[in-house]
Design an enzyme around this catalytic site. Structure first.
Site, PDB file in Angstrom:
ATOM      1  N   PRO A 158       8.996 -29.227   5.576  1.00 57.35           N
ATOM      2  CA  PRO A 158       8.419 -28.933   6.827  1.00 57.35           C
ATOM      3  C   PRO A 158       9.619 -28.921   8.124  1.00 57.35           C
ATOM      4  O   PRO A 158      10.771 -29.558   7.955  1.00 57.35           O
ATOM      5  CB  PRO A 158       7.607 -30.530   7.264  1.00 57.35           C
TER       6      PRO A 158
ATOM      7  N   GLY B 196      16.064 -31.843   7.219  1.00 59.08           N
ATOM      8  CA  GLY B 196      17.315 -31.308   6.934  1.00 59.08           C
ATOM      9  C   GLY B 196      16.772 -29.686   7.185  1.00 59.08           C
ATOM     10  O   GLY B 196      17.493 -28.715   6.365  1.00 59.08           O
TER      11      GLY B 196
ATOM     12  N   ALA C  61      19.337 -27.087   8.790  1.00 59.58           N
ATOM     13  CA  ALA C  61      20.930 -26.859   7.713  1.00 59.58           C
ATOM     14  C   ALA C  61      20.259 -26.096   6.718  1.00 59.58           C
ATOM     15  O   ALA C  61      21.126 -25.323   5.931  1.00 59.58           O
ATOM     16  CB  ALA C  61      21.292 -28.391   7.576  1.00 59.58           C
TER      17      ALA C  61
ATOM     18  N   ASP D  46      23.581 -33.423   7.285  1.00 55.88           N
ATOM     19  CA  ASP D  46      22.634 -32.303   6.837  1.00 55.88           C
ATOM     20  C   ASP D  46      23.146 -31.041   6.162  1.00 55.88           C
ATOM     21  O   ASP D  46      22.628 -30.717   5.152  1.00 55.88           O
ATOM     22  CB  ASP D  46      21.850 -31.901   8.073  1.00 55.88           C
TER      23      ASP D  46
HETATM   24  O1  PMV Z   1      16.629 -36.635  12.175  1.00 56.65           O
HETATM   25  P1  PMV Z   1      17.666 -35.891  11.358  1.00 56.65           P
HETATM   26  O2  PMV Z   1      17.239 -35.564  10.026  1.00 56.65           O
HETATM   27  O3  PMV Z   1      18.348 -34.735  12.061  1.00 56.65           O
HETATM   28  O4  PMV Z   1      18.767 -36.972  11.137  1.00 56.65           O
HETATM   29  C1  PMV Z   1      19.560 -37.498  12.072  1.00 56.65           C
HETATM   30  C2  PMV Z   1      20.643 -38.461  11.368  1.00 56.65           C
HETATM   31  C3  PMV Z   1      21.597 -39.138  12.542  1.00 56.65           C
HETATM   32  O5  PMV Z   1      22.414 -39.841  11.799  1.00 56.65           O
HETATM   33  C4  PMV Z   1      20.675 -39.897  13.594  1.00 56.65           C
HETATM   34  C5  PMV Z   1      22.035 -37.943  13.161  1.00 56.65           C
HETATM   35  C6  PMV Z   1      23.360 -37.319  12.477  1.00 56.65           C
HETATM   36  O6  PMV Z   1      23.878 -36.362  13.085  1.00 56.65           O
HETATM   37  O7  PMV Z   1      23.803 -37.643  11.462  1.00 56.65           O
END
Ligand code: PMV
Length: 308
Positions: free
Chosen positions: A95, A101, A104, A146
């Site tokens: 999703p 991720g 990425a 990611d």
């Molecule tokens: O919400 P997501 O999957 O993009 O995860 C963010 C993870 C954080 O640690 C909050 C930010 C990062 O860049 O690592």
């Protein structure tokens, strides 16, 4: 010909990872698959389930258009100083915008397709670095977790600026990932934690130190297949995230529902403030029960299995 990038779930250490703490993440294998064929030009990207089409304009550097996907495709195309143009057809098995991720995964698959079409081979570390350029278009200043997972796959500890470390796993890790349905902005949540860290460096520093030791202990639990301890570590990590105001009432309810259905522990995964949570199940039946309970709340649920 096709190329793959993986999705991810962060098991431990989100937010801390932005500030130099290690995070432990698992790849969702095959999250994005990109097929490619050479065309007369210009390079274009079609994303099947999202009905999205973007095409690189003449100027690869400094395009004025604002859509992130368009800009990211320009960044990727601009990495090659030649006249080879491609039609890229992406299938997303993740999703979008749910903390798994997807951007990425797509970036790594697109860059791998561009490499393969040119007969180029790169190391995982090189791909992690290149795909960070793509990821920056979407997330400003991402920690890199990611795109590291998108390129490496598997289960790993990631620390900003350091090579990724594969993590030993005994048995099969069974997770349930569920979307709260509440939208959240990673950028805003990261900024909020940044403000808290600036305002209360001692308190937030202690929280980050706690996250770092949770990651260390989680490595031991994973290597010995000790799911009970791993679940407890998730609960502890969630308490730390909660104290940074990253949980919501809905996510707490989802964690509780998962627990009532037999989950060993649950937490926010990713940015928090909405988005997704994960719950750890003891075995295959447990995973089905937890997934059903969360579906019963009307949530989108994904069962993720990581084999050692
Ligand atoms: O919400 P997501 O999957 O993009 O995860 C963010 C993870 C954080 O640690 C909050 C930010 C990062 O860049 O690592």
């Amino acid at each position: 010909m096709s190329a793959v990038g993986h999705g991810k779930v962060i098991l431990f250490g989100e937010h801390g990872v932005v500030h130099g703490v290690p995070a432990l993440a698992a790849a969702v294998e095959g999250g994005a698959v990109v097929e490619f064929t050479k065309v007369d030009g210009p390079t274009r990207l079609h994303i099947e389930p999202w009905g999205v089409d973007v095409q690189v304009a003449d100027a690869y550097d400094g395009p004025e258009r604002s859509e992130p996907l368009y800009r990211a495709l320009c960044v990727a195309r601009g990495m090659y100083d030649d006249d080879l143009e491609l039609r890229l057809d992406a299938v997303m098995n993740l999703p979008g915008g749910a903390g798994m991720g997807s951007s990425a995964a797509l970036g790594v698959a697109v860059l791998r397709a561009m490499d393969q079409a040119r007969g180029l081979e790169r190391s995982v570390d090189e791909m992690i670095e290149r795909s960070l350029e793509w990821e920056r278009v979407f997330h400003g200043n991402p920690s890199g977790v990611d795109n590291a997972m998108a390129a490496s796959g598997g289960l790993a500890v990631y620390r900003r600026g350091e090579p990724i470390e594969p993590v030993e796993l005994r048995g099969t890790l069974r997770l349930v990932v569920a979307n709260s349905g509440e939208s959240s902005s990673t950028k805003e949540m990261v900024a909020s934690v940044g403000r808290q860290y600036e305002g209360e460096p001692e308190r937030v520093g202690k929280i980050f130190a706690g996250m770092a030791s949770i990651v260390q202990n989680a490595r031991i639990a994973l290597a010995s297949g000790d799911w009970k301890s791993l679940g407890q570590l998730m609960t502890l990590n969630q308490a730390l995230l909660n104290s940074l105001m990253l949980s919501t009432g809905t996510i707490e309810e989802m964690i509780e529902t998962a627990k009532d259905a037999g989950s060993l522990g649950g937490k926010v995964t990713g940015a928090g403030g909405g988005g997704c949570m994960i719950a750890l199940a003891a075995d295959e039946d447990g995973q089905k029960r937890v997934a059903e309970a969360l579906r019963g709340m009307g949530k989108d649920v994904y069962e993720v299995e990581i084999a050692g």
